[in-house]
Every structure is written in structure tokens, then in C-alpha cells.
Design an enzyme around this catalytic site. Structure first.
Site, PDB file in Angstrom:
ATOM      1  N   LYS A 168      -3.977  16.940  46.855  1.00  0.00           N
ATOM      2  CA  LYS A 168      -4.716  15.686  46.640  1.00  0.00           C
ATOM      3  C   LYS A 168      -6.231  15.879  46.722  1.00  0.00           C
ATOM      4  CE  LYS A 168      -2.747  12.814  45.654  1.00  0.00           C
ATOM      5  NZ  LYS A 168      -2.172  12.559  44.284  1.00  0.00           N
ATOM      6  N   GLY A 170      -7.863  17.520  43.979  1.00  0.00           N
ATOM      7  CA  GLY A 170      -8.332  17.579  42.594  1.00  0.00           C
ATOM      8  C   GLY A 170      -7.927  18.866  41.906  1.00  0.00           C
ATOM      9  N   ARG A 172      -5.189  19.619  40.169  1.00  0.00           N
ATOM     10  CA  ARG A 172      -4.635  19.449  38.830  1.00  0.00           C
ATOM     11  C   ARG A 172      -5.756  19.225  37.806  1.00  0.00           C
ATOM     12  NH1 ARG A 172      -0.937  21.121  35.738  1.00  0.00           N
ATOM     13  NH2 ARG A 172       0.450  20.963  37.555  1.00  0.00           N
ATOM     14  N   ARG A 249     -11.890  17.964  49.694  1.00  0.00           N
ATOM     15  CA  ARG A 249     -12.270  16.566  49.542  1.00  0.00           C
ATOM     16  C   ARG A 249     -12.413  15.956  50.929  1.00  0.00           C
ATOM     17  NH1 ARG A 249      -8.051  12.430  46.518  1.00  0.00           N
ATOM     18  NH2 ARG A 249      -9.409  10.609  46.297  1.00  0.00           N
ATOM     19  N   GLY A 375      -4.686   8.403  40.157  1.00  0.00           N
ATOM     20  CA  GLY A 375      -5.413   7.159  39.979  1.00  0.00           C
ATOM     21  C   GLY A 375      -4.745   5.949  40.593  1.00  0.00           C
ATOM     22  N   ARG A 376      -3.791   6.177  41.487  1.00  0.00           N
ATOM     23  CA  ARG A 376      -3.148   5.040  42.150  1.00  0.00           C
ATOM     24  C   ARG A 376      -4.151   4.336  43.066  1.00  0.00           C
ATOM     25  NH1 ARG A 376       0.820   9.100  43.442  1.00  0.00           N
ATOM     26  NH2 ARG A 376       2.658   8.980  42.106  1.00  0.00           N
ATOM     27  N   THR A 377      -4.014   3.020  43.172  1.00  0.00           N
ATOM     28  CA  THR A 377      -4.865   2.254  44.081  1.00  0.00           C
ATOM     29  C   THR A 377      -4.401   2.467  45.513  1.00  0.00           C
ATOM     30  OG1 THR A 377      -5.235   0.569  42.395  1.00  0.00           O
ATOM     31  CG2 THR A 377      -5.681  -0.047  44.679  1.00  0.00           C
TER      32      THR A 377
END
EC number: 2.8.2.-
Length: 423
Positions: A168, A170, A172, A249, A375-377
């Protein structure tokens, strides 16, 4: 009598004349085939659809690669070349037939020969297809490296570079951007060799890799390697000089993104707040929860530094990969020793998803954006929990900055995280 004798002699010579013309037409047709074959062979190479034997010559291959860099036109595919060649040869045969006056029977033979030639070329292309792999590098126009079926066009190698983490962060997005580069060949799926499939052996691992030509880099990405204790030693045993890429991140944002992904698959799990604390009243963070433990980057990096120097590691900022993808890609290409092919012209910002996407190729109707899993909220998280997590991670972040020699400035985001941010 003299008249009949002369007529008889003329009649006896007619079949010989026809036979001579027939033989002559066959010879001319064969000669024309040979000339057309040579012409198409040269044209084929000039359009950068080069034979496998050419790449064994280093100078020739470098020249071809430079041509690939300087053109955005689509090269011919094998099927298109076969169809075009068969058509040209049929037209050529027709032209020869008209010039030498071949009779209808000979014309039928010529058409049969053209059909046979087309069939032989199709079978040859099919044979080549059995050895070709679906993975291919791309440029703006989805450039494909197509090779002749007469020789091997590449070999499968163990990776020279691996994106080892983090989940999670980045990874990909980075991999897909790298696959645009014509000198990068990468596995699309995560092999999980050094954490789940190590007992299968290096031969099994190598077979997963795409075939590469001289000058190309073989890559894969499996984010869980970074937090697998046995992975550094195993990778070091395979290749001591391998290049490692780590996408990091803000650990708080990363943890929420990780939780969001799990929640989409298992809606029945407890809330983020419940999972993050052993005792919320006392403020005891549960660092054993994988979503939080992954973000202690300094702890995991220490294991890798026992086997690899920092010069073989490159750290990509997940935040900067979103706001300045071209800038981050320039650094990655430099680290891998690649020419800067992937630039800002390859990206556009997708407002719906909230991150950059690759611009669509000229021959495609859809852009190359990441899937629905990206891009899930994020769910709304109690601001007090976010504050406590920032406080928990701060000393580990400072240690990570010191170890890498880079300041990712995650502390500046402490009061700027929105509950509606994207993962």
C-alpha cells in the site's frame, strides 16, 4: 508432299514450344519469388522488426535500440507481415503471368504456389508463437519487440532488480510506469518467491520471468519481501549485486489504506480504532497488528542493511509518486542505469481516483489506470487515534530518515490528513 512434310514438322514442334514457355515461366516465377523474399527481408529489418540473430551482435542491437527510442510508430506484427507478404507475392505472380503469357493451367499452379507459401509462413509464425511470451515492454504506441521465428529472441534470467516493498505504498503504480520503458521486462503478478515459494527453487523462479534481450532488465515486485525476515538473506544468496527498490509512504496513511483494503474483503472485521490499540484508555498501540507493524520501516530496513549496502537500495516517496510521478520516475531510471524514457508526457492526473494514470496508447480506447482496488475512499478515523499514531511512529520515522539519509517530511502531514483521502 513438301507442304505436308513441313506442316508435320511444325506440328511436332508445337508441344516443345509450349513446354519451353512453361519451363521458362516457372524459372521466372522462382526468380521473382527469390527477389521478393530478399526485398521483404530487408524491409522487415528496416522497420525495426528484427531477427533474433541480429541481437547477438552488440553493436547492431545498440543501434536498433537507439532507433526504438527515436520513433513512436507501431512496428509490424508477425501476422501483418505474413498477410502483406502473401498479398505482394500473389500480385507479383499475376504480373509475371501477364508478361510471359502463361496459360490458365499454369496460372492455377501459380495461385496454388502462392497459397502454399502463405501457409508455410503462417505455420512458421505459429511455431515462433509457441516460444514467445505475452509480456512485452511498451512505449507510447505500445511498441512490441517482434522477432523472426528462425532463432531464439531472448533468455529467461533471474531478476537484476526487485521492488521489495512496501504494501500500500505505491508499488503497483511504480511497476506499471516502469513497464512502459522498453528496456524493462517485469512480471505482472507478484511471485512471492522469497517468502512463500522458496522451496520451489531458483529454476521455478526463473521460469516465471519474461524473456529478455541484451541490455534489458528483468524485474519483479512483491511488497511483502520487505517485512519478511528471511528474504534479505535469500535474495543475497541469489544475487549479491541486485538492486532493491522500496516505495515508502506516511506510515499512518499507509496503515489506514491497508485496513481499507482488508475491510473491502472482510466487512465484519472490527473498526480501525479497535485493532490499533491494545488498551486505548492507556494509549497502548498494538504494534503486532500487521497494518501498523509494516510502517515501522527502520526496524525492517535494519535487516536488509545486514546484507546490502545503501548504494544498492533506492527509496521512492509514495507521496511524491502521486504529485510528481515523472520526477520520481527519473530518479528510479537513473538508479537502474536506464535512459530516461518515461517522462511527464506519459502521465495525466485522474481526478476521480485522486492519483496519476498512464496516458492511453495511441491504439487503445482506454487509459492505463490502476484497477478498482486502488483509490478506495478511506473510512473516517477518529482524529485522536491519528494523532496518537503519529506520535507512535515519530521516533521510528526519525531513525529511518537517519538510516536512509532522506527526509520524507511525514510530520508535516500530521495535521493535514483528511478522512476522505485516497489509498
Amino acid at each position: 508432299m513438301a507442304f505436308w512434310s513441313s506442316t508435320s514438322v511444325f506440328t511436332s514442334k508445337v508441344p516443345r514450344k509450349i513446354l519451353f514457355m512453361f519451363t521458362l515461366s516457372l524459372s521466372v516465377t522462382y526468380l521473382f519469388y527469390s527477389l521478393m523474399s530478399c526485398y521483404n527481408s530487408f524491409q522487415f529489418q528496416e522497420n525495426y522488426v528484427y531477427q533474433g540473430r541480429l541481437v547477438t551482435d552488440e553493436t547492431t542491437f545498440v543501434t536498433l535500440r537507439e532507433k526504438l527510442y527515436s520513433t513512436s510508430s507501431q512496428v509490424y506484427l508477425d501476422e501483418e507481415f505474413i498477410e502483406r507478404t502473401a498479398t505482394e507475392q500473389t500480385i507479383a505472380v499475376s504480373s509475371v503471368r501477364n508478361r510471359v503469357g502463361i496459360d490458365e493451367g499454369t496460372a492455377g499452379w501459380a495461385r496454388a504456389q502462392a497459397a502454399t507459401t502463405s501457409s508455410m509462413m503462417s505455420r512458421a509464425a505459429a511455431a515462433a508463437g509457441e516460444h514467445e511470451h505475452p509480456e512485452f515492454s511498451t512505449t507510447d504506441s505500445e511498441l512490441q519487440r517482434v522477432v523472426n521465428c528462425t532463432s531464439d529472441y531472448g533468455v529467461k534470467k533471474l531478476p537484476q532488480a526487485i521492488i521489495i516493498g512496501v504494501k500500500k505504498g505505491g508499488t503497483r503504480a511504480l511497476l506499471e510506469a516502469l513497464r512502459v520503458h522498453p528496456d524493462v521486462r517485469a512480471v505482472g503478478n507478484e511471485p512471492h518467491f522469497f517468502d512463500r515459494n522458496y522451496e520451489r527453487g531458483l529454476d521455478w523462479y526463473r521460469e516465471l520471468m519474461p524473456s529478455t534481450l541484451e541490455g534489458q532488465i528483468t524485474m519483479e515486485k512483491t511488497p511483502s519481501y520487505f517485512v519478511t525476515n528471511s528474504a534479505p538473506k535469500r535474495i543475497h544468496s541469489m544475487a549479491r549485486d541486485i538492486k532493491l527498490i522500496i516505495v515508502v509512504r506516511n506510515p499512518v496513511t499507509r496503515a489506514i489504506s491497508d485496513y481499507t483494503q482488508t475491510l473491502s474483503k472482510r466487512p465484519e472485521i472490527p473498526t480501525f480504532e479497535v485493532l490499533a490499540f491494545k488498551n486505548r484508555t492507556l494509549g497502548l498501540i498494538d504494534a503486532s497488528w500487521s497494518a501498523l507493524r509494516i510502517g515501522i520501516y527502520a526496524l525492517h530496513l535494519e535487516s536488509w542493511m545486514q546484507y546490502f549496502p545503501l548504494s544498492q537500495m533506492h527509496f521512492v516517496s509514495g507521496e511524491r509518486l502521486i504529485v510528481d510521478p515523472a520526477g520520481e520516475m527519473a530518479k528510479v531510471q537513473d538508479f537502474l542505469g536506464l535512459k530516461r524514457i518515461v517522462t511527464d508526457k506519459h502521465f495525466y492526473f485522474n481526478k476521480t481516483k485522486g492519483f496519476p494514470c498512464l496516458k492511453k496508447p495511441e491504439d487503445s480506447s482506454t487509459p492505463r489506470c490502476l484497477g478498482k482496488s486502488k483509490g478506495r475512499t478511506h473510512p473516517k478515523i477518529d482524529p485522536d487515534v491519528i494523532r496518537r499514531l503519529h506520535k507512535f511512529y515519530k521516533p521510528f520515522n526519525m531513525m529511518f530518515y537517519q538510516m536512509t539519509g532522506q527526509n520524507f517530511e511525514w510530520e508535516l502531514e500530521e495535521h493535514g490528513i483528511s478522512p476522505g483521502s485516497r489509498n
